[in-house]
Design a protein around this motif. Structure first.
Motif, mmCIF file in Angstrom:
data_model
loop_
_atom_site.group_PDB
_atom_site.id
_atom_site.type_symbol
_atom_site.label_atom_id
_atom_site.label_comp_id
_atom_site.label_asym_id
_atom_site.label_seq_id
_atom_site.Cartn_x
_atom_site.Cartn_y
_atom_site.Cartn_z
ATOM 1 N N ALA A 117 -4.948 69.001 -0.764
ATOM 2 C CA ALA A 117 -6.348 68.772 -0.412
ATOM 3 C C ALA A 117 -6.917 67.627 -1.252
ATOM 4 O O ALA A 117 -7.474 66.660 -0.713
ATOM 5 N N GLN A 118 -6.745 67.707 -2.572
ATOM 6 C CA GLN A 118 -7.266 66.636 -3.427
ATOM 7 C C GLN A 118 -6.558 65.316 -3.148
ATOM 8 O O GLN A 118 -7.171 64.245 -3.213
ATOM 9 N N ASN A 121 -7.916 63.641 0.017
ATOM 10 C CA ASN A 121 -9.253 63.112 -0.236
ATOM 11 C C ASN A 121 -9.233 61.921 -1.203
ATOM 12 O O ASN A 121 -9.996 60.963 -1.033
ATOM 13 N N GLU B 98 -7.401 70.218 4.691
ATOM 14 C CA GLU B 98 -7.707 70.583 3.303
ATOM 15 C C GLU B 98 -8.115 72.053 3.189
ATOM 16 O O GLU B 98 -7.791 72.725 2.216
ATOM 17 N N LEU B 158 -17.749 56.751 0.935
ATOM 18 C CA LEU B 158 -17.439 57.059 -0.457
ATOM 19 C C LEU B 158 -18.208 58.310 -0.895
ATOM 20 O O LEU B 158 -17.656 59.174 -1.593
ATOM 21 N N THR B 161 -16.365 61.347 0.328
ATOM 22 C CA THR B 161 -15.187 61.729 -0.457
ATOM 23 C C THR B 161 -15.592 62.323 -1.805
ATOM 24 O O THR B 161 -14.911 63.206 -2.318
ATOM 25 N N ARG B 162 -16.715 61.840 -2.364
ATOM 26 C CA ARG B 162 -17.193 62.438 -3.619
ATOM 27 C C ARG B 162 -17.624 63.885 -3.391
ATOM 28 O O ARG B 162 -17.309 64.771 -4.188
ATOM 29 N N GLN B 164 -16.635 65.876 -0.988
ATOM 30 C CA GLN B 164 -15.446 66.664 -0.663
ATOM 31 C C GLN B 164 -14.649 66.977 -1.936
ATOM 32 O O GLN B 164 -14.125 68.083 -2.094
ATOM 33 N N PHE B 165 -14.585 66.003 -2.846
ATOM 34 C CA PHE B 165 -13.924 66.235 -4.140
ATOM 35 C C PHE B 165 -14.564 67.415 -4.861
ATOM 36 O O PHE B 165 -13.869 68.313 -5.355
ATOM 37 N N LEU B 166 -15.910 67.425 -4.930
ATOM 38 C CA LEU B 166 -16.596 68.534 -5.609
ATOM 39 C C LEU B 166 -16.312 69.850 -4.889
ATOM 40 O O LEU B 166 -16.002 70.865 -5.526
ATOM 41 N N ILE B 168 -13.762 70.785 -3.030
ATOM 42 C CA ILE B 168 -12.395 71.276 -3.293
ATOM 43 C C ILE B 168 -12.293 71.800 -4.729
ATOM 44 O O ILE B 168 -11.693 72.847 -4.983
ATOM 45 N N SER B 169 -12.896 71.059 -5.673
ATOM 46 C CA SER B 169 -12.842 71.491 -7.077
ATOM 47 C C SER B 169 -13.493 72.857 -7.263
ATOM 48 O O SER B 169 -13.021 73.678 -8.048
ATOM 49 N N PRO B 183 -25.409 67.640 -5.349
ATOM 50 C CA PRO B 183 -24.515 66.500 -5.090
ATOM 51 C C PRO B 183 -23.377 66.861 -4.122
ATOM 52 O O PRO B 183 -22.949 66.031 -3.329
#
Lengths: 338, 338
Positions: A117-118, A121, B98, B158, B161-162, B164-166, B168-169, B183
């Motif tokens: 997943a990461q 992305n 994902e 962008l 993707t930021r 989506q990053f958060l 997934i985290s 955010p």
């Protein structure tokens, strides 16, 4: 070599631009891990980081040299050089997931380290960053030209996805028609080198005919490189001498020699179509494949394409020193150093 | 409703543009399956295709209405409307991989049908196609403006993707700080709606201040929508009445009510932190969460953001009929039809 003198100037400038781009877009603490995954992949940080992990940065060098060879100031092409290196690395991050490759340059790949997943992305973010980087060309170019460069880079990316689509499709097939081999490697390898060359020349001020000649240089160079690489993957030292596990015959890859032999449909083709090839069979089958003319054919294609690349280059270049450096870089890439 | 009259004109034009874009770039037979995967995902072809599978095309409608509301001719914004719909769909294709989601609109997702490798690459191709579509704006706009639009769309990606990053985290964390919630949904939901609105107004001829007002309209609308959706995911009919499996409490999603309650650190938080919530617990825990003030808080946020969205809209609009239609679309999206 002359091109190494250029590289000594180019490469630090490219690394600096890449660094500042990442810092600019991921400066907030909450995105630190996203930045880190990119910095890891680019070979700057984490286990095994360093020159080898960074790769050779061939593509930005081509872009900058083509800018200079078209008579331009290479500094103006830095945003384009940054962009093509990021496009290349985006494609590696996604290819590694698609191919289930757990190692690259001896280091764990992004998906193997942080999960799919990461990694998906992070690749998307890097692709986007590439196109954002390119738009900085407008600091020295008029908007019309910057827009033409942006369109060229997008078209190049579409070619990449078309080539990758064919490559993935071919994996589940035992044989492919020879007329599908060239579009596949054209998309996977040649399109980006062609895009790098044309982009550099566009920034350098080449007119459309010259830009096309630079494009043909890059495209033929990419195909020649792939044909050469296909031959090495079967008859190179690593593939034949004691490391048969590195032979493309074992991985079942649809390389040019194999595609050629499948059309011939002789002893090699029959064995290939019967199922996966074992490591023990490699030396004998490599010999059989050579006896059927596949090595000669493949190297002849590499020769023909190298000649085409150099002819296009001579047609394209207006600044001979950078042109000479480009020729050296091309021959070095093709392992044809004189 | 007025906006449905606009939609009746807009939507066929968007579908036509999407169709011709795919035909233009994948006309060769060897890429037919790549085109098909996109056509399947867009709801045009394959099992279960049709209106429901296509989704509501909310984003292109926002772009076209904002163009008209800024006083422009919506026909000129068709390339932008096409682009935002493709960006949205690219993100769905990758998000589904994902999140391991096998169904969307009751149909198999692209990765569930063709495997992850093809799905990752199809998403990449669709993202690229989106940016290529946008460049067609230069048929009616000067290059400087088309370039500004291209940069805006890349910046929006962008942001995606930021976010989506958060997201997934956060999946691997039991709790997240409340200052990370906005955010995350800002990137995942609000940024694209904001980008759609600003892009439309840019094409429509709005100056930078007005463009910013359109952006704030889209961004607040996106956040309001998410807060509303978070409330429905816990206290909505589907979540509470007999279909508790659809409750966000069971999936463990970090929604606004949950994030609010975790800060309070009362009974609900203690239960949440102790481990996954079962379907049987849903009615009682939803009540507990409401008693701790989470529903009131969440709906107050949705109200505040809706007000902000409409204030920004009123500030932005110069053409009242399209402005009225936009307001209706926004309230319809927020399920606040009058």
């Amino acid at each position: 070599m002359a091109y190494k003198q250029f590289s000594a100037q180019f490469l630090p400038a490219v690394e600096t631009a890449l660094h500042s781009l990442l810092e600019q877009h991921f400066q907030q603490d909450r995105y630190a891990d996203l930045r880190y995954m990119m910095a890891y992949h680019l070979g700057w940080e984490g286990e095994g980081s360093g020159a080898r992990a960074q790769g050779k940065r061939i593509r930005p060098q081509i872009t900058l040299l083509c800018c200079a060879a078209a008579g331009g100031d290479w500094h103006n092409a830095i945003p384009a050089a940054t962009a093509v290196e990021l496009i290349h690395n985006f494609s590696l991050i996604h290819d590694d997931i698609e191919d289930r490759s757990e190692l690259r340059h001896g280091r764990k790949t992004v998906w193997a380290k942080w999960g799919e997943a990461q990694a998906i992305n992070t690749g998307d973010a890097m692709l986007t960053l590439a196109h954002l980087a390119l738009i900085d060309l407008d600091r020295s170019l008029p908007a019309v030209k910057t827009l033409a460069a942006a369109e060229l880079l997008q078209t190049t990316c579409l070619d990449l996805t078309r080539g990758q689509f064919l490559d993935i499709s071919f994996e589940t097939k035992r044989s492919i028609p020879v007329e599908d081999y060239w579009p596949m490697v054209g998309g996977k390898t040649a399109a980006l080198l062609a895009g790098c060359a044309k982009l550099g020349s566009l920034v350098g001020g080449a007119d459309e005919d010259r830009q096309d000649a630079f494009y043909r240089f890059g495209y033929s160079l990419g195909l020649a490189f792939q044909a050469q690489d296909d031959a090495l993957g079967i008859w190179g030292d690593a593939a034949l001498l004691g490391k048969s596990i590195e032979s493309d015959l074992v991985s079942g890859k649809k390389t040019l020699p194999v595609v050629f032999a499948l059309v011939k449909n002789n002893a090699f083709a029959q064995r290939w179509l019967a199922g996966p090839i074992t490591i023990e069979e490699v030396p004998q089958l490599a010999e059989e494949l050579r006896d059927e003319g596949a090595k000669e054919f493949t190297l002849a294609q590499a020769d023909r394409l190298t000649t085409e690349a150099l002819e296009a280059l001579h047609e394209a270049v207006s600044e001979p020193t950078a042109g000479q450096a480009l020729e050296e870089l091309a021959l070095d890439l093709l392992k044809r150093n004189r």
